[in-house]
Motif scaffolding. Structure first.
Motif, PDB file in Angstrom:
ATOM      1  N   ALA A  20     -47.670  36.625  25.001  1.00  0.00           N
ATOM      2  CA  ALA A  20     -47.791  36.655  26.354  1.00  0.00           C
ATOM      3  C   ALA A  20     -46.241  36.295  26.760  1.00  0.00           C
ATOM      4  CB  ALA A  20     -48.820  35.329  26.860  1.00  0.00           C
ATOM      5  N   ALA A  21     -46.188  36.607  28.164  1.00  0.00           N
ATOM      6  CA  ALA A  21     -44.861  36.500  28.616  1.00  0.00           C
ATOM      7  C   ALA A  21     -44.136  34.956  28.433  1.00  0.00           C
ATOM      8  CB  ALA A  21     -44.675  36.743  30.138  1.00  0.00           C
ATOM      9  N   GLY A  22     -43.082  34.757  27.953  1.00  0.00           N
ATOM     10  CA  GLY A  22     -42.548  33.521  27.644  1.00  0.00           C
ATOM     11  C   GLY A  22     -42.552  32.920  26.072  1.00  0.00           C
ATOM     12  N   ASP A  23     -43.498  33.882  25.398  1.00  0.00           N
ATOM     13  CA  ASP A  23     -43.381  33.747  23.762  1.00  0.00           C
ATOM     14  C   ASP A  23     -42.154  34.021  23.160  1.00  0.00           C
ATOM     15  OD1 ASP A  23     -45.978  32.668  24.156  1.00  0.00           O
ATOM     16  OD2 ASP A  23     -46.842  34.361  23.224  1.00  0.00           O
ATOM     17  N   ARG A  24     -41.864  33.249  22.157  1.00  0.00           N
ATOM     18  CA  ARG A  24     -40.559  33.609  21.342  1.00  0.00           C
ATOM     19  C   ARG A  24     -40.934  34.104  20.011  1.00  0.00           C
ATOM     20  NH1 ARG A  24     -38.762  27.437  21.802  1.00  0.00           N
ATOM     21  NH2 ARG A  24     -40.327  26.972  20.215  1.00  0.00           N
ATOM     22  N   PHE A  25     -39.873  35.004  19.443  1.00  0.00           N
ATOM     23  CA  PHE A  25     -40.527  35.578  18.140  1.00  0.00           C
ATOM     24  C   PHE A  25     -39.320  36.077  17.576  1.00  0.00           C
ATOM     25  CE2 PHE A  25     -40.702  39.204  20.840  1.00  0.00           C
ATOM     26  CZ  PHE A  25     -40.367  40.358  20.285  1.00  0.00           C
ATOM     27  N   VAL A  26     -39.192  36.395  16.181  1.00  0.00           N
ATOM     28  CA  VAL A  26     -38.324  36.856  15.581  1.00  0.00           C
ATOM     29  C   VAL A  26     -38.848  38.044  14.842  1.00  0.00           C
ATOM     30  CG1 VAL A  26     -36.765  34.918  14.963  1.00  0.00           C
ATOM     31  CG2 VAL A  26     -38.638  35.578  13.472  1.00  0.00           C
ATOM     32  N   ILE A  27     -38.125  39.010  14.658  1.00  0.00           N
ATOM     33  CA  ILE A  27     -38.743  40.251  13.624  1.00  0.00           C
ATOM     34  C   ILE A  27     -38.561  39.886  12.272  1.00  0.00           C
ATOM     35  CG2 ILE A  27     -38.464  42.728  13.421  1.00  0.00           C
ATOM     36  CD1 ILE A  27     -37.454  43.128  15.994  1.00  0.00           C
ATOM     37  N   ASP A  28     -39.510  39.731  11.613  1.00  0.00           N
ATOM     38  CA  ASP A  28     -39.469  39.208  10.067  1.00  0.00           C
ATOM     39  C   ASP A  28     -38.984  40.191   8.975  1.00  0.00           C
ATOM     40  OD1 ASP A  28     -39.666  37.002   8.503  1.00  0.00           O
ATOM     41  OD2 ASP A  28     -41.773  37.106   8.162  1.00  0.00           O
ATOM     42  N   THR A  29     -37.934  40.516   9.273  1.00  0.00           N
ATOM     43  CA  THR A  29     -36.861  41.331   8.287  1.00  0.00           C
ATOM     44  C   THR A  29     -35.704  40.388   7.828  1.00  0.00           C
ATOM     45  OG1 THR A  29     -35.974  42.624   9.657  1.00  0.00           O
ATOM     46  CG2 THR A  29     -38.048  43.409   9.031  1.00  0.00           C
ATOM     47  N   GLU A  30     -35.364  40.687   6.773  1.00  0.00           N
ATOM     48  CA  GLU A  30     -34.326  39.732   6.176  1.00  0.00           C
ATOM     49  C   GLU A  30     -33.019  39.930   7.327  1.00  0.00           C
ATOM     50  OE1 GLU A  30     -30.965  40.008   2.589  1.00  0.00           O
ATOM     51  OE2 GLU A  30     -32.807  40.924   2.359  1.00  0.00           O
ATOM     52  N   LEU A  31     -32.893  41.025   7.996  1.00  0.00           N
ATOM     53  CA  LEU A  31     -31.404  41.281   8.795  1.00  0.00           C
ATOM     54  C   LEU A  31     -31.544  40.690  10.180  1.00  0.00           C
ATOM     55  CD1 LEU A  31     -30.193  44.743   7.658  1.00  0.00           C
ATOM     56  CD2 LEU A  31     -29.436  42.485   6.908  1.00  0.00           C
ATOM     57  N   LEU A  32     -33.026  40.640  10.594  1.00  0.00           N
ATOM     58  CA  LEU A  32     -33.160  40.132  12.086  1.00  0.00           C
ATOM     59  C   LEU A  32     -33.959  38.896  12.392  1.00  0.00           C
ATOM     60  CD1 LEU A  32     -34.660  43.489  13.277  1.00  0.00           C
ATOM     61  CD2 LEU A  32     -32.454  42.516  13.824  1.00  0.00           C
ATOM     62  N   THR A  33     -34.112  37.991  11.306  1.00  0.00           N
ATOM     63  CA  THR A  33     -34.712  36.827  11.274  1.00  0.00           C
ATOM     64  C   THR A  33     -33.862  35.844  12.053  1.00  0.00           C
ATOM     65  OG1 THR A  33     -34.060  35.962   9.269  1.00  0.00           O
ATOM     66  CG2 THR A  33     -36.366  37.034   9.531  1.00  0.00           C
ATOM     67  N   GLU A  34     -32.508  35.932  12.342  1.00  0.00           N
ATOM     68  CA  GLU A  34     -31.644  34.817  12.988  1.00  0.00           C
ATOM     69  C   GLU A  34     -31.792  35.264  14.382  1.00  0.00           C
ATOM     70  OE1 GLU A  34     -30.717  32.331  11.591  1.00  0.00           O
ATOM     71  OE2 GLU A  34     -31.447  33.031   9.929  1.00  0.00           O
ATOM     72  N   ASP A  35     -32.294  36.516  14.788  1.00  0.00           N
ATOM     73  CA  ASP A  35     -32.354  36.917  16.439  1.00  0.00           C
ATOM     74  C   ASP A  35     -33.715  36.545  16.925  1.00  0.00           C
ATOM     75  OD1 ASP A  35     -29.800  38.109  16.396  1.00  0.00           O
ATOM     76  OD2 ASP A  35     -30.422  39.966  15.202  1.00  0.00           O
ATOM     77  N   VAL A  36     -33.577  35.656  17.925  1.00  0.00           N
ATOM     78  CA  VAL A  36     -34.874  35.245  18.573  1.00  0.00           C
ATOM     79  C   VAL A  36     -35.117  36.005  19.853  1.00  0.00           C
ATOM     80  CG1 VAL A  36     -36.018  33.322  19.739  1.00  0.00           C
ATOM     81  CG2 VAL A  36     -34.630  32.995  17.791  1.00  0.00           C
ATOM     82  N   PHE A  37     -36.118  36.494  20.089  1.00  0.00           N
ATOM     83  CA  PHE A  37     -36.566  37.388  21.123  1.00  0.00           C
ATOM     84  C   PHE A  37     -37.806  36.585  22.165  1.00  0.00           C
ATOM     85  CE2 PHE A  37     -35.126  40.512  17.937  1.00  0.00           C
ATOM     86  CZ  PHE A  37     -34.475  41.241  18.815  1.00  0.00           C
ATOM     87  N   TRP A  38     -37.785  36.844  23.278  1.00  0.00           N
ATOM     88  CA  TRP A  38     -38.624  36.341  24.124  1.00  0.00           C
ATOM     89  C   TRP A  38     -39.289  37.432  24.764  1.00  0.00           C
ATOM     90  CZ3 TRP A  38     -34.284  33.451  23.081  1.00  0.00           C
ATOM     91  CH2 TRP A  38     -34.576  32.162  22.805  1.00  0.00           C
ATOM     92  N   ILE A  39     -40.677  37.278  25.156  1.00  0.00           N
ATOM     93  CA  ILE A  39     -41.551  38.187  25.643  1.00  0.00           C
ATOM     94  C   ILE A  39     -41.380  38.259  27.051  1.00  0.00           C
ATOM     95  CG2 ILE A  39     -43.892  39.131  26.228  1.00  0.00           C
ATOM     96  CD1 ILE A  39     -44.684  38.462  23.468  1.00  0.00           C
TER      97      ILE A  39
END
Length: 131
Positions: A20-39
């Motif tokens: 849902a809008a406001g949720d945060r997540f990372v893409i669980d791959t080695e190169l992207l786990t440090e980048d946090v995204f928000w819906i």
């Protein structure tokens, strides 16, 4: 914010994510786990195709991403979402000099248990894992 490992542990125990809008997540791959995204309705939206939920990236020209499936994303629940998962089993939250203490009952009328962590969201996540 909870650690990626705590988020993985929550997912492994069966905590389900309804994006849902406001949720945060990372893409669980080695190169992207440090980048946090928000819906958000502006940049990352939830799309449903063929019974599967996808996280669509809109207007992100710097990324070579169109969308990712939920099994590629790792939800990082917020404090309020973790409190919601604990529900009425939450007894108290207390700050000590070293950590946050979350006291809860794993089952109604059961014996109280307590977990600690220097980060409040991590303490809530540890309580959810102990339920």
């Amino acid at each position: 914010m909870i650690s990626n490992q705590l988020a993985r542990d929550l997912a492994a125990t069966g905590v389900l994510w309804e994006p849902a809008a406001g949720d945060r997540f990372v893409i669980d791959t080695e190169l992207l786990t440090e980048d946090v995204f928000w819906i958000s309705d502006l940049t990352v939206e939830v799309h449903h195709y063929g019974g599967q939920s996808l996280l669509g990236f809109n207007g992100t020209t710097e990324w070579a991403l169109d969308s990712v499936t939920l099994d590629q994303a790792l939800w990082l629940p917020r404090e309020d979402q973790l409190r919601g998962l604990i529900g009425n089993r939450l007894v108290s939250v207390r700050r000590t000099d070293e950590a946050w203490e979350v006291t809860f009952t794993p089952e109604p009328g059961g014996e109280e248990r307590m977990v600690q962590d220097p980060d409040l969201e991590c303490a809530y996540a540890r309580a959810v894992l102990a339920l």
